[in-house]
Design a protein around this motif. Sequence first.
Motif, PDB file in Angstrom:
ATOM      1  N   PHE A 193      -2.383 -28.011  26.946  1.00  0.00           N
ATOM      2  CA  PHE A 193      -1.229 -27.830  26.084  1.00  0.00           C
ATOM      3  C   PHE A 193      -1.619 -26.994  24.870  1.00  0.00           C
TER       4      PHE A 193
ATOM      5  N   TYR B 271      -0.043 -26.561  20.928  1.00  0.00           N
ATOM      6  CA  TYR B 271       0.917 -27.000  19.924  1.00  0.00           C
ATOM      7  C   TYR B 271       0.758 -26.151  18.679  1.00  0.00           C
TER       8      TYR B 271
ATOM      9  N   GLN C 244       1.409 -26.184  14.536  1.00  0.00           N
ATOM     10  CA  GLN C 244       1.655 -27.081  13.402  1.00  0.00           C
ATOM     11  C   GLN C 244       1.831 -26.250  12.134  1.00  0.00           C
TER      12      GLN C 244
ATOM     13  N   MET D 109       4.376 -31.264  14.762  1.00  0.00           N
ATOM     14  CA  MET D 109       3.690 -30.681  15.916  1.00  0.00           C
ATOM     15  C   MET D 109       4.755 -30.137  16.872  1.00  0.00           C
TER      16      MET D 109
ATOM     17  N   PHE E 190       5.584 -28.296  20.359  1.00  0.00           N
ATOM     18  CA  PHE E 190       5.062 -27.969  21.685  1.00  0.00           C
ATOM     19  C   PHE E 190       5.382 -26.510  22.009  1.00  0.00           C
TER      20      PHE E 190
ATOM     21  N   TYR F 285       2.563 -25.337  28.419  1.00  0.00           N
ATOM     22  CA  TYR F 285       1.773 -26.266  29.214  1.00  0.00           C
ATOM     23  C   TYR F 285       1.270 -25.572  30.487  1.00  0.00           C
TER      24      TYR F 285
ATOM     25  N   PHE G  54      -3.091 -25.746  17.862  1.00  0.00           N
ATOM     26  CA  PHE G  54      -4.007 -26.675  18.497  1.00  0.00           C
ATOM     27  C   PHE G  54      -3.901 -26.580  20.011  1.00  0.00           C
TER      28      PHE G  54
ATOM     29  N   ARG H 120      -4.914 -33.118  28.593  1.00  0.00           N
ATOM     30  CA  ARG H 120      -4.655 -34.434  29.165  1.00  0.00           C
ATOM     31  C   ARG H 120      -5.501 -34.528  30.411  1.00  0.00           C
TER      32      ARG H 120
ATOM     33  N   SER I  60      -0.691 -36.514  35.673  1.00  0.00           N
ATOM     34  CA  SER I  60       0.366 -36.609  34.669  1.00  0.00           C
ATOM     35  C   SER I  60       1.223 -37.851  34.857  1.00  0.00           C
ATOM     36  N   GLY I  61       1.284 -38.353  36.071  1.00  0.00           N
ATOM     37  CA  GLY I  61       2.103 -39.530  36.297  1.00  0.00           C
ATOM     38  C   GLY I  61       1.364 -40.825  36.058  1.00  0.00           C
TER      39      GLY I  61
ATOM     40  N   TYR J 139      -3.227 -42.157  29.903  1.00  0.00           N
ATOM     41  CA  TYR J 139      -3.671 -40.800  29.603  1.00  0.00           C
ATOM     42  C   TYR J 139      -3.513 -40.572  28.110  1.00  0.00           C
ATOM     43  N   LYS J 140      -4.260 -39.643  27.595  1.00  0.00           N
ATOM     44  CA  LYS J 140      -4.211 -39.311  26.179  1.00  0.00           C
ATOM     45  C   LYS J 140      -4.375 -37.811  26.065  1.00  0.00           C
ATOM     46  N   LEU J 141      -3.972 -37.293  24.944  1.00  0.00           N
ATOM     47  CA  LEU J 141      -4.242 -35.894  24.639  1.00  0.00           C
ATOM     48  C   LEU J 141      -5.437 -35.824  23.705  1.00  0.00           C
TER      49      LEU J 141
ATOM     50  N   PHE K 297      -7.401 -33.241  21.280  1.00  0.00           N
ATOM     51  CA  PHE K 297      -7.097 -31.998  20.582  1.00  0.00           C
ATOM     52  C   PHE K 297      -8.365 -31.271  20.154  1.00  0.00           C
ATOM     53  N   GLY K 298      -8.269 -29.938  20.118  1.00  0.00           N
ATOM     54  CA  GLY K 298      -9.304 -29.141  19.505  1.00  0.00           C
ATOM     55  C   GLY K 298      -9.147 -29.155  17.997  1.00  0.00           C
TER      56      GLY K 298
END
Lengths: 116, 118
Positions: B35, B37, B39, B45, B47, B50, B91, B95, B99-100, B104-106, B108-109
């Motif tokens: 992803f 994002y 900011q 944030m 989106f 993807y 950013f 994930r 996806s289902g 799960y978590k994101l 970030f860089g």
Amino acid sequence: GAVVSQHPSWVICKSGTSVKIECRSLDFQATTMFWYRQFPKQSLMLMATSNEGSKATYEQGVEKDKFLINHASLTLSTLTVTSAHPEDSSFYICSARGGSGSGELFFGEGSRLTVL
Amino acid sequence: AQKITQTQPGMFVQEKEAVTLDCTYDTSDQSYGLFWYKQPSSGEMIFLIYQGSYDEQNATEGRYSLNFQKARKSANLVISASQLGDSAMYFCAMREGWSGGSNYKLTFGKGTLLTVNP
């Protein structure tokens, strides 16, 4: 897209008090919400995963007793910073999983906490 | 090891030109999502785009495109025809897992601060 609303946007409190931040999904049901913390000019760090009807899952190093998370309904999760201290000052941002297959997260507007 | 690496703390671009923001990732999962994002200074944030690990085509969304190079584990964001309003922090996030899935978590860089000059 889905809308996530966070309140308050700004909060200033005295050291030792508790502060509650609300995160609402406005047009969808969110069984899972995520709470992130962001220090100035830094990345987002996941604090905990909030699950509706069950206890939150905290990331390593996050104090469960300091950052209380409650996810009482499918549209509301709250983060309470208990006995806040100046080092808790930060930008807190919540997110909720959308319904799309990407697992995209929709973010709230964020809450900037300043502890005096 | 960092899971998401953004090597450019800051980037400058002239208005109307294209810019590429770098992102490399590290995962052993076969199924993952990437992803981007945006900011702005307000903090929200936003989106942008993807890319799924099994998607064969590079993702595009308006002026945003994702240059996905799976073998190199890179997912660079290309912004075409930059606008002054594009000035913001960007950013890259990942994930891991399906996806289902329920867990799960994101990740970030550290972000890249883009400044668009008039």
